[in-house]
Design an enzyme around this catalytic site. Structure first.
Site, PDB file in Angstrom:
ATOM      1  N   SER A 153       4.204  -6.078   5.335  1.00 35.19           N
ATOM      2  CA  SER A 153       5.408  -5.436   6.544  1.00 35.19           C
ATOM      3  C   SER A 153       4.360  -5.160   7.852  1.00 35.19           C
ATOM      4  CB  SER A 153       6.124  -4.371   6.206  1.00 35.19           C
ATOM      5  OG  SER A 153       6.774  -3.687   7.153  1.00 35.19           O
ATOM      6  N   TYR A 166       5.145   4.290   3.374  1.00 32.40           N
ATOM      7  CA  TYR A 166       5.419   2.960   3.346  1.00 32.40           C
ATOM      8  C   TYR A 166       4.255   2.293   4.097  1.00 32.40           C
ATOM      9  CZ  TYR A 166       8.227  -1.363   3.599  1.00 32.40           C
ATOM     10  OH  TYR A 166       8.650  -2.682   3.819  1.00 32.40           O
ATOM     11  N   LYS A 170       1.735  -0.982   2.727  1.00 29.28           N
ATOM     12  CA  LYS A 170       1.903  -2.124   3.156  1.00 29.28           C
ATOM     13  C   LYS A 170       0.496  -2.569   3.780  1.00 29.28           C
ATOM     14  CE  LYS A 170       5.735  -3.391   1.753  1.00 29.28           C
ATOM     15  NZ  LYS A 170       5.929  -4.381   0.733  1.00 29.28           N
TER      16      LYS A 170
END
Length: 265
Positions: A153, A166, A170
């Site tokens: 991401s 998060y 990533k």
């Protein structure tokens, strides 16, 4: 040589989290280009729906699509091994592995994230990919050919006051791809990441369902819109096919021009 640079005929592709969103789009497109697809996520019924779509469709050369379903919770190492074993039992090989399954159970400052949520993000988004890649890569290496694609991401490329853990996971996926590229490259196994921007999926629904939030989220995108799952699938086909055979250890950013638009700063 293949008839086309994007031909996946005869290849076996395992795609985690492929019952919806980006994973589903990749499964459908890889099947269209001739791959035999393993549809896998936690819910068998949702996987069967995608597999049925593949079987009802035709490949680019007019053959029926091929797909099987292997339900799997990627956070369980034994289930991941079962996914690999079931694929080998059915088709005898894994040529393409797409690690797409991911979670984000927390939205807010990193100082507030519970340990359980942090651990879950790291376990699903990093550790499971590490496990599965190293389960599949030896067989690829033995044949002297294989492609691993990890869906990362753009969140792994910049800081955030709401998606910190998060983003860490990533960013780690990008490094995982680089490590895999170095370790398995001598056996012609390639590993790359795709880093999507905001894509219209259930996973990102909170960021696009409300028009005002979506406008704010994409105001810095050069294309001024969010992406569609199918616009990520094409990159996965490229990285898994002969077209991408000299590319490894890289991260493809597909974000509508968000990272390069100076006006967004």
């Amino acid at each position: 040589m293949s008839d086309t640079l994007f031909d996946l005929s005869g290849k076996v592709a395992v795609i985690t989290g492929s019952s919806r969103g980006i994973g589903r789009a990749i499964a459908l497109r890889m099947a269209q280009h001739g791959a035999r697809v393993v549809v896998t996520s936690r819910k068998a019924e949702a996987c069967e729906t995608v597999a049925a779509e593949i079987r009802a469709a035709r490949t680019l050369d007019g053959k029926p699509g091929e797909a099987i379903v292997v339900p799997c919770n990627v956070s369980d190492k034994a289930q991941l091994q079962g996914l690999v074993d079931a694929t080998l039992k059915q088709w005898g090989r894994i040529d393409i592995l797409v690690c797409n399954a991911a979670v984000n159970p927390f939205f807010g400052p990193s100082k507030d994230i519970p340990d359980e949520a942090f651990d879950k993000i790291m376990d699903v988004n990093i550790k499971s990919n590490h496990w599965l890649c190293n389960m599949a890569a030896p067989g690829m290496a033995a044949r002297g050919d294989g492609a691993i694609v990890i869906i990362s991401s753009v969140g792994g490329l910049f800081g955030s006051n709401t998606l910190g853990a998060y983003g860490i996971s990533k960013a780690a996926d990008m490094q995982l791809a680089r490590n895999l590229a170095v370790e398995w490259g001598p056996q012609n196994v390639r590993a790359n990441c795709i880093a999507p921007g905001l894509i219209r999926t259930d996973f990102a629904r909170a960021l696009w369902e409300n028009p005002e939030i979506a406008k704010k989220a994409t105001k810095g995108y050069a294309l001024r819109r969010i992406g569609e799952p199918d616009e990520i699938a094409g990159a996965a086909v490229f990285l898994s096919s002969a077209a991408g055979r000299f590319m490894t250890g890289q991260t493809m950013i597909i974000d509508g021009g968000g990272m390069v638009n100076f006006q967004s700063v």
